[in-house]
Design an enzyme around this catalytic site. Sequence first.
Site, PDB file in Angstrom:
ATOM      1  CG  HIS A   1     -88.746  96.552  71.875  1.00  0.00           C
ATOM      2  ND1 HIS A   1     -87.870  96.521  72.930  1.00  0.00           N
ATOM      3  CD2 HIS A   1     -89.298  97.791  71.916  1.00  0.00           C
ATOM      4  CE1 HIS A   1     -87.899  97.678  73.563  1.00  0.00           C
ATOM      5  NE2 HIS A   1     -88.760  98.474  72.968  1.00  0.00           N
TER       6      HIS A   1
ATOM      7  CD  GLU B   1     -88.394  93.248  74.778  1.00  0.00           C
ATOM      8  OE1 GLU B   1     -87.841  93.593  73.716  1.00  0.00           O
ATOM      9  OE2 GLU B   1     -88.134  93.781  75.873  1.00  0.00           O
TER      10      GLU B   1
HETATM   11  C1  GLP Z   1     -89.866 101.370  74.861  1.00  0.00           C
HETATM   12  C2  GLP Z   1     -91.322 101.381  74.391  1.00  0.00           C
HETATM   13  C3  GLP Z   1     -91.396 101.441  72.906  1.00  0.00           C
HETATM   14  C4  GLP Z   1     -90.417 102.474  72.433  1.00  0.00           C
HETATM   15  C5  GLP Z   1     -89.015 101.941  72.614  1.00  0.00           C
HETATM   16  C6  GLP Z   1     -87.926 102.935  72.266  1.00  0.00           C
HETATM   17  O1  GLP Z   1     -89.524 100.321  75.632  1.00  0.00           O
HETATM   18  N1  GLP Z   1     -92.148 100.319  74.860  1.00  0.00           N
HETATM   19  O2  GLP Z   1     -92.719 101.747  72.501  1.00  0.00           O
HETATM   20  O3  GLP Z   1     -90.602 102.739  71.081  1.00  0.00           O
HETATM   21  O4  GLP Z   1     -88.844 101.363  73.861  1.00  0.00           O
HETATM   22  O5  GLP Z   1     -87.762 103.882  73.274  1.00  0.00           O
HETATM   23  P1  GLP Z   1     -86.994 105.238  73.053  1.00  0.00           P
HETATM   24  O6  GLP Z   1     -87.841 106.038  72.120  1.00  0.00           O
HETATM   25  O7  GLP Z   1     -86.929 105.856  74.408  1.00  0.00           O
HETATM   26  O8  GLP Z   1     -85.675 104.904  72.479  1.00  0.00           O
END
Ligand code: GLP
Length: 261
Positions: free
Chosen positions: A138, A143
């Site tokens: 995503h 999603e």
């Molecule tokens: C989250 C956010 C995204 C983010 C992703 C990855 O749910 N909505 O914008 O890029 O998941 O998160 P992380 O950087 O903590 O792995």
Amino acid sequence: MEVIIRDSAEIGCILGAKIIASVVREKPDAVLGLATGRTPLRLYQELIRMHREEGLDFSRVTTFNLDEYVGLGGDHVQSYRYFMRENLFRHINIDQKRTHVPDGVAKDLHAECRSYEQRILDAGGIDIQLLGLGRNGHIGFNEPTGSLRSRTWIKILSEQTLRDNSAVFGSFETMPKHAVTMGVGTILDARRCLLLAFGPAKVRAVEHMVEGPLSAICPGSALQLHPRATVILDETSAAGLRYADHYRWIDSHKFDWQRTK
Ligand code: GLP
């Protein structure tokens, strides 16, 4: 898609910060699209350092964040508005009125989505959109199977995303299950996209995004359509790429003017 593989997330984040800083230096009233999550934290720390030590000026910059949880107001510690305030905005000289995060407690969420799109247009569009990548591919909170032409909308979060993000909430059950997010089409309208993905948990999503078919099952693959998308990886997240040597070859043979600043 420009794929850049660096030895570590640390080095990748410093490069990402340099790219954003160069946009701000070239265009002091730049419009930045920002992201939350663990991935960009080090990049934000570097921007803060550049502001303090090198005078990087955010006074005329406008920002739009990708997304926000439905039901969380800006003072909630798990809200993305709060995250941005704590991890970036309060440490730099940005005008808070120019910082935009979708309102997750708007009475009319559909009207909020339309207004968010309009505010981006009114600001002249996004110059550079920073992105992370979910384990399921995503971007923002778009999603798998969501439309690749979507505009800012309300999404139901997948079980995997909820589990991945539940650590900061303490409990899966109490987490918001919906979010307001820029659509994939909104993201693709940014003049430049900069996606960061680090660590072994992102291997499959990176593989699909970069080398898989363009498919709504991996929303990140929509970046294959973008005329100026840069993806920064570390050795662990790039481990599944078949053409990693090709990306390294390209990276080492760029003219200076082709090199990402
Ligand atoms: C989250 C956010 C995204 C983010 C992703 C990855 O749910 N909505 O914008 O890029 O998941 O998160 P992380 O950087 O903590 O792995």
